[in-house]
Scaffold this motif. Structure first.
Motif, PDB file in Angstrom:
ATOM      1  N   UNK A 246       0.809  -1.214   0.000  1.00 51.78           N
ATOM      2  CA  UNK A 246       0.000   0.000   0.000  1.00 51.78           C
ATOM      3  C   UNK A 246       0.844   1.265   0.000  1.00 51.78           C
ATOM      4  N   UNK A 247       1.951   1.252   0.738  1.00 49.99           N
ATOM      5  CA  UNK A 247       2.704   2.481   0.969  1.00 49.99           C
ATOM      6  C   UNK A 247       3.995   2.597   0.154  1.00 49.99           C
ATOM      7  N   UNK A 248       4.681   1.492  -0.076  1.00 54.18           N
ATOM      8  CA  UNK A 248       5.978   1.549  -0.741  1.00 54.18           C
ATOM      9  C   UNK A 248       5.820   1.372  -2.249  1.00 54.18           C
ATOM     10  N   UNK A 249       6.720   1.982  -2.975  1.00 55.06           N
ATOM     11  CA  UNK A 249       6.747   1.869  -4.430  1.00 55.06           C
ATOM     12  C   UNK A 249       8.096   1.314  -4.859  1.00 55.06           C
TER      13      UNK A 249
ATOM     14  N   UNK B 108       1.913   9.877   7.042  1.00 54.77           N
ATOM     15  CA  UNK B 108       3.232   9.260   6.940  1.00 54.77           C
ATOM     16  C   UNK B 108       4.299  10.300   6.623  1.00 54.77           C
ATOM     17  N   UNK B 109       3.983  11.187   5.691  1.00 57.95           N
ATOM     18  CA  UNK B 109       4.962  12.207   5.290  1.00 57.95           C
ATOM     19  C   UNK B 109       5.311  13.123   6.461  1.00 57.95           C
TER      20      UNK B 109
ATOM     21  N   UNK C  92      11.132   6.493  11.113  1.00 57.43           N
ATOM     22  CA  UNK C  92      11.460   5.522  10.081  1.00 57.43           C
ATOM     23  C   UNK C  92      10.184   4.850   9.579  1.00 57.43           C
ATOM     24  N   UNK C  93      10.324   4.053   8.512  1.00 52.80           N
ATOM     25  CA  UNK C  93       9.148   3.335   7.990  1.00 52.80           C
ATOM     26  C   UNK C  93       8.594   2.371   9.037  1.00 52.80           C
ATOM     27  N   UNK C  94       9.482   1.744   9.805  1.00 56.02           N
ATOM     28  CA  UNK C  94       9.023   0.834  10.856  1.00 56.02           C
ATOM     29  C   UNK C  94       8.253   1.596  11.937  1.00 56.02           C
ATOM     30  N   UNK C  95       8.749   2.795  12.292  1.00 60.44           N
ATOM     31  CA  UNK C  95       8.053   3.622  13.285  1.00 60.44           C
ATOM     32  C   UNK C  95       6.661   4.010  12.803  1.00 60.44           C
TER      33      UNK C  95
ATOM     34  N   UNK D  81       1.885   4.464  14.007  1.00 55.03           N
ATOM     35  CA  UNK D  81       0.851   5.297  13.383  1.00 55.03           C
ATOM     36  C   UNK D  81      -0.178   4.444  12.645  1.00 55.03           C
ATOM     37  N   UNK D  82       0.299   3.626  11.699  1.00 57.50           N
ATOM     38  CA  UNK D  82      -0.631   2.856  10.866  1.00 57.50           C
ATOM     39  C   UNK D  82      -1.390   1.805  11.677  1.00 57.50           C
TER      40      UNK D  82
END
Length: 290
Positions: free
Chosen positions: A105-108, A181-182, A190-193, A198-199
């Motif tokens: 969903x989030x990464x490209x 996220x931004x 970080x992405x893990x955080x 959050x998510x």
């Protein structure tokens, strides 16, 4: 105008009556087997087939005898085995599904769309098509040598394929604004955080539905469990144990106890559904919007 209004109300009344009658018939058809199972679990008369549905006597001995350990019946052990496998599978599968759904969903990244298409195609095939291959792979690695290892193998089988069923969770994650996220990335997260702090807190409905589906799979599965566990009755799950009570040499004695066991294993699932119903509806609706 009054005649038109009356005719419209009459037509609406007739239509609503037909719908309610139809739904009532469907409800009766759905409830009748459940009613039969509950009545038979309390039936005092032994044996399998009876020419009547309403028991002529009622007793609680069918439930008591379930927990009398014999060479062919070990219901409490089967229940513990199933609960252990279901809880472990539930936690592992939920982690796999939510992690993959967040990534998609989030990464490209390269091949992302192709991976989505491959996962969708593989998800169309029933899992038991790979049953024989999975069996020989587990046998080659020695997981089918001992009873405890068989339960571990069963957990691996249930959890391993869970990652492909991520589309519902991905649809829910798509509804969460990416601006959150931004903003977290700007603050040094970080992405893990972002995923963990959050998510995940914003995704309680989809977490609940993922946990529920992951829990129910091992709870009711028979095919994979039977293939992996084989004839080791001590390590049977509930589904295999109940089915073994209907074998030719046991059915006349265990028939009413079989229905008592069915009632008991349905109680935890019913309670979980009632408690998590609100989150279940929110999770599905959020995924559809996504």
């Amino acid at each position: 105008m009054k005649r038109k209004t009356r005719s419209m109300k009459t037509k609406q009344f007739i239509a609503n009556s037909i719908v309610h009658v139809f739904l009532s018939v469907l409800g009766f058809v759905w409830v009748l087997p459940v009613f039969f199972v509950i009545l038979t679990s309390f039936r005092e008369e032994g044996g399998a087939y009876k020419s009547y549905i309403i028991p002529r006597g009622y007793t609680l001995n069918n439930y008591k005898k379930l927990f009398e350990q014999t060479s062919s019946l070990n219901y409490s052990r089967w229940f513990i085995n199933t609960l252990f496998v279901a809880i472990c599978t539930c936690l592992l599968s939920a982690f796999f599904v939510l992690s993959i759904a967040y990534v998609m969903s989030r990464l490209r990244f390269k091949l992302r769309k192709r991976l989505l298409n491959v996962a969708m195609i593989l998800g169309m095939f029933p899992g038991f098509m790979s049953m024989i291959a999975v069996y020989y792979i587990l046998k080659g690695f020695g997981f089918l040598e001992a009873g405890p290892l068989k339960l571990v193998a069963l957990i691996m089988v249930y959890s391993g394929g869970a990652g492909l069923v991520f589309y519902v969770a991905k649809g829910f994650f798509d509804t969460i604004p990416k601006t959150i996220d931004e903003a977290a990335f700007i603050d040094g997260a970080t992405k893990w955080d972002v995923f963990l702090k959050i998510t995940i807190p914003l995704s309680k409905p989809i977490i609940v539905i993922t946990l529920l589906q992951s829990f129910m799979g091992p709870w009711v599965d028979y095919i994979f469990a039977k293939v992996i566990l084989g004839q080791d009755r001590k390590y049977y799950t509930i589904a295999i144990g109940l089915w073994s009570m209907l074998e030719k040499e046991f059915i006349e004695y265990y028939y009413t106890q079989f229905f008592a066991g069915c009632v008991l294993i349905s109680i935890p699932i019913a309670i979980i559904f009632l408690v998590t119903q609100r989150f279940y509806v929110e999770g599905v609706s959020g995924a559809v919007k996504g």
